[in-house]
Design a protein around this motif. Structure first.
Motif, PDB file in Angstrom:
ATOM      1  N   GLN A  39      30.838 -42.455   3.085  1.00  0.00           N
ATOM      2  CA  GLN A  39      30.329 -42.147   1.749  1.00  0.00           C
ATOM      3  C   GLN A  39      30.738 -40.746   1.272  1.00  0.00           C
ATOM      4  O   GLN A  39      31.094 -40.567   0.114  1.00  0.00           O
ATOM      5  CB  GLN A  39      28.812 -42.254   1.732  1.00  0.00           C
ATOM      6  N   PHE A  40      30.711 -39.746   2.167  1.00  0.00           N
ATOM      7  CA  PHE A  40      30.927 -38.362   1.766  1.00  0.00           C
ATOM      8  C   PHE A  40      32.359 -37.875   1.948  1.00  0.00           C
ATOM      9  O   PHE A  40      32.709 -36.818   1.445  1.00  0.00           O
ATOM     10  CB  PHE A  40      29.977 -37.444   2.538  1.00  0.00           C
ATOM     11  N   GLY A  41      33.190 -38.582   2.678  1.00  0.00           N
ATOM     12  CA  GLY A  41      34.592 -38.204   2.856  1.00  0.00           C
ATOM     13  C   GLY A  41      34.826 -37.309   4.061  1.00  0.00           C
ATOM     14  O   GLY A  41      34.125 -37.389   5.056  1.00  0.00           O
ATOM     15  N   LEU A  42      35.842 -36.428   3.947  1.00  0.00           N
ATOM     16  CA  LEU A  42      36.246 -35.565   5.051  1.00  0.00           C
ATOM     17  C   LEU A  42      35.323 -34.374   5.182  1.00  0.00           C
ATOM     18  O   LEU A  42      34.829 -33.842   4.185  1.00  0.00           O
ATOM     19  CB  LEU A  42      37.678 -35.078   4.850  1.00  0.00           C
ATOM     20  N   GLY A  43      35.128 -33.926   6.426  1.00  0.00           N
ATOM     21  CA  GLY A  43      34.278 -32.771   6.662  1.00  0.00           C
ATOM     22  C   GLY A  43      34.517 -32.179   8.030  1.00  0.00           C
ATOM     23  O   GLY A  43      35.339 -32.654   8.806  1.00  0.00           O
ATOM     24  N   ARG A  44      33.775 -31.102   8.319  1.00  0.00           N
ATOM     25  CA  ARG A  44      33.868 -30.411   9.609  1.00  0.00           C
ATOM     26  C   ARG A  44      32.449 -30.190  10.127  1.00  0.00           C
ATOM     27  O   ARG A  44      31.568 -29.766   9.385  1.00  0.00           O
ATOM     28  CB  ARG A  44      34.582 -29.081   9.445  1.00  0.00           C
ATOM     29  N   PHE A  58      30.938 -30.826   3.974  1.00  0.00           N
ATOM     30  CA  PHE A  58      31.859 -31.667   3.211  1.00  0.00           C
ATOM     31  C   PHE A  58      32.341 -30.871   2.001  1.00  0.00           C
ATOM     32  O   PHE A  58      31.791 -30.995   0.915  1.00  0.00           O
ATOM     33  CB  PHE A  58      31.164 -32.950   2.744  1.00  0.00           C
ATOM     34  N   SER A  59      33.336 -30.023   2.191  1.00  0.00           N
ATOM     35  CA  SER A  59      33.929 -29.220   1.111  1.00  0.00           C
ATOM     36  C   SER A  59      32.874 -28.458   0.300  1.00  0.00           C
ATOM     37  O   SER A  59      32.773 -28.599  -0.916  1.00  0.00           O
ATOM     38  CB  SER A  59      34.756 -30.110   0.185  1.00  0.00           C
ATOM     39  N   GLY A  63      25.729 -31.781   4.840  1.00  0.00           N
ATOM     40  CA  GLY A  63      24.941 -32.985   5.047  1.00  0.00           C
ATOM     41  C   GLY A  63      24.466 -33.060   6.475  1.00  0.00           C
ATOM     42  O   GLY A  63      25.121 -32.567   7.389  1.00  0.00           O
ATOM     43  N   ARG A  64      23.305 -33.657   6.669  1.00  0.00           N
ATOM     44  CA  ARG A  64      22.743 -33.866   8.010  1.00  0.00           C
ATOM     45  C   ARG A  64      22.806 -35.363   8.290  1.00  0.00           C
ATOM     46  O   ARG A  64      22.108 -36.148   7.632  1.00  0.00           O
ATOM     47  CB  ARG A  64      21.310 -33.367   8.058  1.00  0.00           C
ATOM     48  N   SER A  70      26.749 -44.297  12.510  1.00  0.00           N
ATOM     49  CA  SER A  70      27.500 -45.530  12.273  1.00  0.00           C
ATOM     50  C   SER A  70      28.585 -45.374  11.218  1.00  0.00           C
ATOM     51  O   SER A  70      29.609 -46.064  11.277  1.00  0.00           O
ATOM     52  CB  SER A  70      26.547 -46.663  11.873  1.00  0.00           C
ATOM     53  N   LYS A  71      28.413 -44.469  10.238  1.00  0.00           N
ATOM     54  CA  LYS A  71      29.419 -44.312   9.181  1.00  0.00           C
ATOM     55  C   LYS A  71      30.315 -43.103   9.402  1.00  0.00           C
ATOM     56  O   LYS A  71      31.082 -42.738   8.538  1.00  0.00           O
ATOM     57  CB  LYS A  71      28.714 -44.167   7.828  1.00  0.00           C
ATOM     58  N   LEU A  72      30.216 -42.472  10.585  1.00  0.00           N
ATOM     59  CA  LEU A  72      30.946 -41.250  10.881  1.00  0.00           C
ATOM     60  C   LEU A  72      32.033 -41.526  11.905  1.00  0.00           C
ATOM     61  O   LEU A  72      31.792 -42.210  12.902  1.00  0.00           O
ATOM     62  CB  LEU A  72      29.971 -40.203  11.420  1.00  0.00           C
ATOM     63  N   THR A  73      33.233 -41.005  11.645  1.00  0.00           N
ATOM     64  CA  THR A  73      34.370 -41.206  12.541  1.00  0.00           C
ATOM     65  C   THR A  73      34.991 -39.859  12.857  1.00  0.00           C
ATOM     66  O   THR A  73      35.237 -39.060  11.956  1.00  0.00           O
ATOM     67  CB  THR A  73      35.441 -42.095  11.883  1.00  0.00           C
TER      68      THR A  73
END
Length: 75
Positions: A39-44, A58-59, A63-64, A70-73
């Motif tokens: 949902q939120f895209g790329l992040g660190r 996320f730029s 987010g926590r 499950s939606k994080l890769t």
């Protein structure tokens, strides 16, 4: 000596007593890992709260994300 009923192996052709599939292992994240969220895209990853949650930037928006992620890769 007989085995208890719970210790019997499952026959692949039998529709009864189908064993439950094992849950996939929870991925471990470390500070600095690059990730992608559905949902939120790329992040660190900027923080890890044990096995409970990870904090992700996320730029500019943080987010926590709660376990089991499950939606994080991990990239």
């Amino acid at each position: 000596m007989t085995k208890p009923a719970g210790a019997r192996r499952h026959l692949p052709s039998s529709p009864f007593n189908v064993p439950a599939p094992a849950a996939p292992p929870i991925e471990n994240y470390e500070v600095g890992d690059r990730v992608s969220h559905d949902q939120f895209g790329l992040g660190r990853v900027v923080g890890v709260e044990g096995d409970l949650a990870v904090l992700i930037d996320f730029s500019g928006r943080q987010g926590r994300i709660l376990s089991p992620y499950s939606k994080l890769t991990k990239l």
